[in-house]
Design a protein around this motif. Structure first.
Motif, PDB file in Angstrom:
ATOM      1  N   GLU A 136       0.806  -1.223   0.000  1.00 41.37           N
ATOM      2  CA  GLU A 136       0.000   0.000   0.000  1.00 41.37           C
ATOM      3  C   GLU A 136       0.840   1.275   0.000  1.00 41.37           C
ATOM      4  O   GLU A 136       0.309   2.374  -0.245  1.00 41.37           O
ATOM      5  CB  GLU A 136      -0.941  -0.008   1.203  1.00 41.37           C
ATOM      6  CG  GLU A 136      -2.108  -0.964   1.097  1.00 41.37           C
ATOM      7  CD  GLU A 136      -1.746  -2.430   1.362  1.00 41.37           C
ATOM      8  OE1 GLU A 136      -2.642  -3.272   1.236  1.00 41.37           O
ATOM      9  OE2 GLU A 136      -0.575  -2.739   1.696  1.00 41.37           O
ATOM     10  N   TYR A 195       3.417  -1.322 -10.622  1.00 36.84           N
ATOM     11  CA  TYR A 195       2.308  -0.553 -10.050  1.00 36.84           C
ATOM     12  C   TYR A 195       1.866   0.558 -10.998  1.00 36.84           C
ATOM     13  O   TYR A 195       0.665   0.737 -11.246  1.00 36.84           O
ATOM     14  CB  TYR A 195       2.732   0.033  -8.703  1.00 36.84           C
ATOM     15  CG  TYR A 195       1.718   0.957  -8.082  1.00 36.84           C
ATOM     16  CD1 TYR A 195       0.613   0.464  -7.408  1.00 36.84           C
ATOM     17  CD2 TYR A 195       1.876   2.342  -8.172  1.00 36.84           C
ATOM     18  CE1 TYR A 195      -0.323   1.315  -6.835  1.00 36.84           C
ATOM     19  CE2 TYR A 195       0.944   3.201  -7.605  1.00 36.84           C
ATOM     20  CZ  TYR A 195      -0.152   2.682  -6.940  1.00 36.84           C
ATOM     21  OH  TYR A 195      -1.073   3.536  -6.370  1.00 36.84           O
ATOM     22  N   LYS A 233      -1.771   1.244 -12.850  1.00 42.66           N
ATOM     23  CA  LYS A 233      -2.462   2.516 -12.647  1.00 42.66           C
ATOM     24  C   LYS A 233      -2.502   3.384 -13.908  1.00 42.66           C
ATOM     25  O   LYS A 233      -3.048   4.485 -13.886  1.00 42.66           O
ATOM     26  CB  LYS A 233      -1.792   3.295 -11.507  1.00 42.66           C
ATOM     27  CG  LYS A 233      -1.995   2.676 -10.137  1.00 42.66           C
ATOM     28  CD  LYS A 233      -3.457   2.700  -9.745  1.00 42.66           C
ATOM     29  CE  LYS A 233      -3.696   2.193  -8.336  1.00 42.66           C
ATOM     30  NZ  LYS A 233      -5.126   2.249  -7.950  1.00 42.66           N
ATOM     31  N   TRP A 246      -2.274  -8.702  -5.285  1.00 41.03           N
ATOM     32  CA  TRP A 246      -2.644  -7.373  -4.777  1.00 41.03           C
ATOM     33  C   TRP A 246      -2.856  -6.406  -5.943  1.00 41.03           C
ATOM     34  O   TRP A 246      -3.824  -5.634  -5.945  1.00 41.03           O
ATOM     35  CB  TRP A 246      -1.554  -6.861  -3.849  1.00 41.03           C
ATOM     36  CG  TRP A 246      -1.870  -5.546  -3.208  1.00 41.03           C
ATOM     37  CD1 TRP A 246      -2.637  -5.323  -2.098  1.00 41.03           C
ATOM     38  CD2 TRP A 246      -1.415  -4.259  -3.653  1.00 41.03           C
ATOM     39  NE1 TRP A 246      -2.691  -3.982  -1.826  1.00 41.03           N
ATOM     40  CE2 TRP A 246      -1.949  -3.306  -2.756  1.00 41.03           C
ATOM     41  CE3 TRP A 246      -0.611  -3.831  -4.711  1.00 41.03           C
ATOM     42  CZ2 TRP A 246      -1.708  -1.936  -2.891  1.00 41.03           C
ATOM     43  CZ3 TRP A 246      -0.378  -2.461  -4.855  1.00 41.03           C
ATOM     44  CH2 TRP A 246      -0.925  -1.535  -3.947  1.00 41.03           C
ATOM     45  N   GLN A 258      -6.100  -4.052  -7.211  1.00 45.19           N
ATOM     46  CA  GLN A 258      -6.061  -2.616  -7.515  1.00 45.19           C
ATOM     47  C   GLN A 258      -6.677  -2.337  -8.878  1.00 45.19           C
ATOM     48  O   GLN A 258      -7.432  -1.383  -9.051  1.00 45.19           O
ATOM     49  CB  GLN A 258      -4.610  -2.110  -7.492  1.00 45.19           C
ATOM     50  CG  GLN A 258      -3.849  -2.370  -6.219  1.00 45.19           C
ATOM     51  CD  GLN A 258      -4.612  -1.973  -4.979  1.00 45.19           C
ATOM     52  OE1 GLN A 258      -4.953  -0.802  -4.803  1.00 45.19           O
ATOM     53  NE2 GLN A 258      -4.891  -2.937  -4.120  1.00 45.19           N
ATOM     54  N   ASN A 296     -10.426  -2.597  -8.793  1.00 41.94           N
ATOM     55  CA  ASN A 296     -11.082  -1.514  -8.063  1.00 41.94           C
ATOM     56  C   ASN A 296     -10.860  -0.142  -8.712  1.00 41.94           C
ATOM     57  O   ASN A 296     -11.342   0.864  -8.191  1.00 41.94           O
ATOM     58  CB  ASN A 296     -10.571  -1.469  -6.616  1.00 41.94           C
ATOM     59  CG  ASN A 296     -10.969  -2.698  -5.832  1.00 41.94           C
ATOM     60  OD1 ASN A 296     -12.002  -3.305  -6.103  1.00 41.94           O
ATOM     61  ND2 ASN A 296     -10.152  -3.094  -4.861  1.00 41.94           N
ATOM     62  N   ALA A 297     -10.126  -0.132  -9.813  1.00 38.98           N
ATOM     63  CA  ALA A 297      -9.803   1.154 -10.471  1.00 38.98           C
ATOM     64  C   ALA A 297     -11.041   1.784 -11.092  1.00 38.98           C
ATOM     65  O   ALA A 297     -11.944   1.081 -11.535  1.00 38.98           O
ATOM     66  CB  ALA A 297      -8.742   0.922 -11.521  1.00 38.98           C
TER      67      ALA A 297
END
Length: 251
Positions: free
Chosen positions: A135, A199, A203, A243, A247, A250-251
């Motif tokens: 996180e 990551y 994103k 994980w 992410q 849930n984006a």
């Protein structure tokens, strides 16, 4: 059992509180917004009345060297004093794997000072040194960004999910004190540069990650031993890819 969780409204704290309450314990989440301030001592004695276990998960509001040292020394001294008066039978604190190996980092020097206060208190204790949380990857990327490019060391880490950290903290809370340090890590080694690169891809962040062996990580250079655990650490089960998949979902 009554358990007081300092920093009980934060990332790890909320998970620990929920975990322990689910097992039937009386849990008090303590933080400034619940009227407990470890720097001034306000509300601390009252929160600890009747408690058997104290868990310290609080973090400094500023990572500037002087500020973070003052925070952990002041809070640590106040907690140790109040815990002795309250008759706490198990004092647990969350620290960082490798904190004693990186003296150039002001934050890690402060965590070592916190650990020493606990050891010197004479209270039965367990210090849990954890590796970096998944996180916190966004913050690592931000700290390493220069002119829109992220400069990071390729040094290996063994990062872990916050859920897995909270699960071990909750387990330790109902165990006998180790009167020493235990280590906690994720299930796999990952280079710091690759950790952030993956990551940013998930994103859809266009920043480029540049690998630089001399890039500093919160004030210190790293090697493959800097932030990895020793032999036989406790291992969390969640992989980084699992994980990351969450992410993305849930984006």
């Amino acid at each position: 059992m009554k358990i007081v969780v300092i920093g009980g409204t934060g990332l790890i704290g909320t998970k620990v509180v929920g975990n322990l309450r689910g097992k039937g314990h009386e849990v008090v989440p303590a933080s400034p917004n619940t009227g407990v301030n470890t720097i001034t001592g306000e509300g601390l004695a009252e929160a600890l009345v009747g408690a058997q276990v104290l868990i310290d998960l609080a973090n400094a509001p500023s990572f500037a060297d002087a500020d973070v040292m003052n925070f952990f020394k002041t809070a640590g001294a106040n907690l140790a004093k109040a815990a002795k008066v309250a008759g706490i039978r198990h004092y647990i604190a969350l620290s960082v794997v490798g904190s004693d190996r990186l003296p150039d980092s002001g934050y890690l020097r402060a965590k070592v000072a916190q650990e020493e206060l606990i050891k010197e208190s004479g209270i039965p204790h367990t210090i849990i040194r954890s590796t970096q949380f998944f996180e916190f990857v966004d913050g690592i990327a931000h700290a390493g960004t220069q002119d829109g490019t992220v400069h990071l060391s390729p040094a290996h880490l063994q990062p872990i999910a916050a859920d897995d950290v909270a699960a071990l903290v909750a387990r330790v809370a109902v165990m006998a004190p180790a009167n020493g340090i235990i280590e906690l890590a994720g299930p796999e080694l990952i280079g710091l540069d690759d950790l952030v690169r993956r990551y940013l891809t998930v994103k859809r962040d266009a920043r480029k990650v540049v690998t630089d062996v001399h890039a500093r990580y919160f004030g210190t250079e790293l090697n493959d031993k800097s932030l990895t655990p020793g032999d036989n650490p406790h291992l969390g089960p969640t992989t980084y890819q699992e994980w990351l998949n969450r992410q993305a979902a849930n984006a």
